[in-house]
Structure formats: structure tokens, C-alpha cells
Enzyme design. Structure first.
Site, PDB file in Angstrom:
ATOM      1  N   LYS A  17       0.851  -1.216   0.000  1.00 35.95           N
ATOM      2  CA  LYS A  17       0.000   0.000   0.000  1.00 35.95           C
ATOM      3  C   LYS A  17       0.875   1.250   0.000  1.00 35.95           C
ATOM      4  CE  LYS A  17       0.739   1.126   4.639  1.00 35.95           C
ATOM      5  NZ  LYS A  17       1.517   2.262   5.118  1.00 35.95           N
ATOM      6  N   ASP A 153      -2.763  -1.827  10.452  1.00 37.01           N
ATOM      7  CA  ASP A 153      -3.061  -1.812   9.015  1.00 37.01           C
ATOM      8  C   ASP A 153      -3.662  -3.124   8.513  1.00 37.01           C
ATOM      9  OD1 ASP A 153      -1.975   0.700   8.862  1.00 37.01           O
ATOM     10  OD2 ASP A 153      -0.056   0.041   8.002  1.00 37.01           O
TER      11      ASP A 153
HETATM   12  P1  ATP Z   1       4.399  -0.708   7.714  1.00 35.86           P
HETATM   13  O1  ATP Z   1       4.133  -0.146   6.397  1.00 35.86           O
HETATM   14  O2  ATP Z   1       3.210  -1.426   8.291  1.00 35.86           O
HETATM   15  O3  ATP Z   1       5.073   0.262   8.626  1.00 35.86           O
HETATM   16  P2  ATP Z   1       6.912  -1.873   7.358  1.00 35.86           P
HETATM   17  O4  ATP Z   1       7.264  -1.115   6.155  1.00 35.86           O
HETATM   18  O5  ATP Z   1       7.519  -1.446   8.662  1.00 35.86           O
HETATM   19  O6  ATP Z   1       5.379  -1.959   7.477  1.00 35.86           O
HETATM   20  P3  ATP Z   1       7.127  -4.760   7.447  1.00 35.86           P
HETATM   21  O7  ATP Z   1       7.137  -5.553   6.177  1.00 35.86           O
HETATM   22  O8  ATP Z   1       5.923  -4.908   8.304  1.00 35.86           O
HETATM   23  O9  ATP Z   1       7.452  -3.315   7.036  1.00 35.86           O
HETATM   24  O10 ATP Z   1       8.450  -5.173   8.266  1.00 35.86           O
HETATM   25  C1  ATP Z   1       8.824  -4.588   9.477  1.00 35.86           C
HETATM   26  C2  ATP Z   1       9.528  -5.662  10.327  1.00 35.86           C
HETATM   27  O11 ATP Z   1       8.575  -6.653  10.700  1.00 35.86           O
HETATM   28  C3  ATP Z   1      10.608  -6.424   9.570  1.00 35.86           C
HETATM   29  O12 ATP Z   1      11.856  -5.842   9.735  1.00 35.86           O
HETATM   30  C4  ATP Z   1      10.530  -7.845  10.148  1.00 35.86           C
HETATM   31  O13 ATP Z   1      11.463  -8.021  11.199  1.00 35.86           O
HETATM   32  C5  ATP Z   1       9.155  -7.963  10.757  1.00 35.86           C
HETATM   33  N1  ATP Z   1       8.213  -8.861  10.033  1.00 35.86           N
HETATM   34  C6  ATP Z   1       7.238  -9.562  10.609  1.00 35.86           C
HETATM   35  N2  ATP Z   1       6.512 -10.241   9.705  1.00 35.86           N
HETATM   36  C7  ATP Z   1       7.014  -9.944   8.491  1.00 35.86           C
HETATM   37  C8  ATP Z   1       6.663 -10.327   7.163  1.00 35.86           C
HETATM   38  N3  ATP Z   1       5.655 -11.168   6.911  1.00 35.86           N
HETATM   39  N4  ATP Z   1       7.392  -9.812   6.145  1.00 35.86           N
HETATM   40  C9  ATP Z   1       8.407  -8.955   6.407  1.00 35.86           C
HETATM   41  N5  ATP Z   1       8.791  -8.575   7.644  1.00 35.86           N
HETATM   42  C10 ATP Z   1       8.101  -9.048   8.688  1.00 35.86           C
END
Ligand code: ATP
Length: 301
Positions: A17, A153
Site C-alpha cells: 500500500k 493496518d
Molecule cells: P508498515 O508499512 O506497516 O510500517 P513496514 O514497512 O515497517 O510496514 P514490514 O514488512 O511490516 O514493514 O516489516 C517490518 C519488520 O517486521 C521487519 O523488519 C521484520 O522483522 C518484521 N516482520 C514480521 N513479519 C514480516 C513479514 N511477513 N514480512 C516482512 N517482515 C516481517
């Protein structure tokens, strides 16, 4: 979220997103922030394959489908209980009392710590996918209740609408039915940013700031006007924490895009383009400038 069956596996494509508008409304007594945001899914997907296992284990394997230029190693994605996919599976079992097992293959294309909701979208895919694979028969309402325990989210990705205005912590959804899709170019530097750290440095936005102008313009198909209404109250704190984000804002200031900003808490940064051709051309410039992650994408319809 797209579903298909192949042999005995259920395959789900889980979209990323972008936040086109994000206002920090207030800090709540529980430490979280109330926000008012407009989110759109884009056509960049992680893929999850769910198959039933003969035992009671939840086994997750992760593969990366990203350019080696990103420097990301598969070890940075957890495969244990810290992964939201495993947490979603455990939560379903706890809620229903059932103890079926599953093998889950997660193919990652969405960057982490990017503000693109990758982990949350994977969690929503796991709730929907395992509810179907295990024949649990939970209603959407029950799944939304579980989603709230996994992250703010997750409900958006479960909701099935491609664009929504989300309030509260982000879990209260108002689906939006918008006619045009928007074309984006997205760049992300190697460094990520922790969402809690960015929220720790933010301040509530000016009272009265609202996404209504953006929604009204987009509803009329006035894409350029909609792009002038972008806002993200997390951009200033993210810029104060990351030189890479300041650099991206300066580059986008010089590009002929319709509007640009950080997505969520970053570090993904996007521009709204006139069309796909322009997005491809700008993507070439951003790749030449050395950005390891560059996507040409559009809002889903
Ligand atoms: P958001 O946009 O919700 O802030 P984000 O950009 O922070 O998300 P995520 O992909 O949620 O990114 O990853 C953040 C952290 O969550 C990663 O560094 C990882 O350690 C952990 N994590 C938990 N589940 C997952 C997953 N399915 N894919 C990637 N990272 C994950």
C-alpha cells in the site's frame, strides 16, 4: 488480495500500500496515535502459498524475489513467531481451539521497514488463506477482530477495498470507490526506518486538516488536483531521522511529477505521475542515481 488454487495449495497475492494522506490526529493515553489516512493498494505483491500438513506444525519458509542490488538477505525476514504470518496462524488456532498444521511459503517482493505495509498484508493473507484452507468458517467480522491484535493496518488489507479512508489507529475503515487509478514511481533507499521511532518523534497535525479535498478531486477523476492534496504528517519526523529521506524529497522536488511524499513512516517515497510512460522514465533516472529499490506501479482497481 487475489486467491487461486494450485494442486493442493491455496495461493494468495498480498498487495503493498501507499498512504496518499496521513494526518496525525492525537496521541492517545495508551501511547498509540489516532490518525486519519487514505491508503491505496498497489500492484506490487508478496505471494503466499498455504498447504495443509500431516502434523500440527506451522512451518514458514521465506524466499526473496528482489534484485541483488537491494542488498537484502533472506535472514533479515523472521520465520518464527516474530513473523506476522506465523502470529496470524497461531491466533486463528487460539481463537478456534483447532490445531491443524500448515506449510506456508512466503515469496517477498515488498520491502520491509518501508511504510508499504508488507508484513500487515502478509498477515491479512494468512488470516484469509488459513481460514479457507482449514475450513474454519470464521466470518469477516471475526477476522477483523483478530486483525486488530496483529497490527493497525491489517484490517485495511482484510477489508478487500483497494482504497479506503482509515481512522482510529488505522483500523476503522471507510471504503472509497474511486474511478481512476493513479500511476506511481516509488523509490526506497537501502536504510529502513522503525515505525515506533518515527511516531515517537511526530507531533499532531494542524486541526481541521482533512483528506476530503483529495477524495473529492480523485472522485471527479481530477488526478493532478488530487496529487496536490497529498499530505503525510510523518514526513517531517522521518526527515529529521533520515538523511536518505531528505535526499529523496530533494530529488523529487526537481522531478516533473504531479505530487510526491513519503509513504507511512517510510522509507519508501513515491511520486504521482501523469502516466505509466512518465513513471518508467523517472524510474530509469532513479535507478541511475543508485536507488536499490525502484518500482513503477499503480493503484489497484
Ligand atoms: P508498515 O508499512 O506497516 O510500517 P513496514 O514497512 O515497517 O510496514 P514490514 O514488512 O511490516 O514493514 O516489516 C517490518 C519488520 O517486521 C521487519 O523488519 C521484520 O522483522 C518484521 N516482520 C514480521 N513479519 C514480516 C513479514 N511477513 N514480512 C516482512 N517482515 C516481517
Amino acid at each position: 488480495m487475489f486467491f487461486r488454487w494450485s494442486d493442493r495449495a491455496l495461493i494468495v497475492d498480498a498487495p503493498a500500500k501507499l498512504n496518499l494522506f496521513l494526518r496525525i490526529v492525537r496521541k492517545r493515553p495508551d501511547g498509540f496515535h489516532d490518525i486519519d489516512t487514505v491508503m491505496s493498494t498497489i500492484n506490487l505483491f508478496d505471494t503466499l502459498e498455504f498447504s495443509a500438513s500431516n502434523d500440527n506444525e506451522i512451518r514458514l519458509t521465506v524466499e526473496l524475489a528482489v534484485s541483488p542490488m537491494t542488498g537484502v538477505s533472506v535472514d533479515t525476514i523472521p520465520t518464527g513467531p516474530e513473523n506476522l504470518v506465523v502470529r496470524a496462524a497461531e491466533l486463528l488456532r487460539l481463537h478456534t481451539g483447532a490445531t491443524p498444521g500448515a506449510d506456508v511459503r512466503l515469496i517477498k517482493r515488498i520491502p520491509s521497514a518501508a511504510g508499504m505495509g508488507g508484513g500487515s498484508s502478509d498477515a491479512a493473507a494468512a488470516l484469509l488463506g488459513l481460514n479457507a484452507l482449514w475450513g474454519l468458517g470464521l466470518s469477516t467480522g471475526e477476522l477483523v477482530g483478530l486483525a486488530a491484535q496483529l497490527g493497525s493496518d491489517v484490517a485495511f488489507f482484510l477489508g478487500g477495498s483497494t482504497t479506503a479512508r482509515c481512522t482510529g489507529r488505522g483500523e476503522i475503515l471507510e471504503p472509497l470507490n474511486l474511478p481512476e487509478f493513479l500511476h506511481f514511481v516509488v523509490a526506497k533507499p537501502q536504510a529502513g526506518l522503525s515505525t515506533p521511532l518515527v511516531y515517537k518523534h511526530c507531533r499532531p497535525d494542524t486541526e481541521g486538516l482533512s483528506p476530503e479535498g483529495l477524495i473529492a478531486a480523485w472522485s471527479r477523476g481530477a488526478v493532478a488536483e488530487a496529487a496536490r492534496c497529498l499530505h503525510n504528517g510523518l514526513q517531517a519526523p522521518a526527515e529529521s531521522l533520515s538523511e536518505a529521506i531528505r535526499g529523496l524529497r530533494e530529488i523529487f522536488d526537481r522531478l516533473p511529477v504531479l505530487g510526491h511524499q513519503l509513504s507511512g513512516s517510510g522509507t519508501a517515497y513515491f511520486g504521482v505521475c501523469h502516466n505509466r510512460g512518465q513513471a518508467l522514465q523517472i524510474a530509469g533516472r532513479l535507478r541511475s542515481a543508485g536507488y536499490p529499490w525502484v518500482f513503477v506501479t499503480r493503484s489497484c482497481t
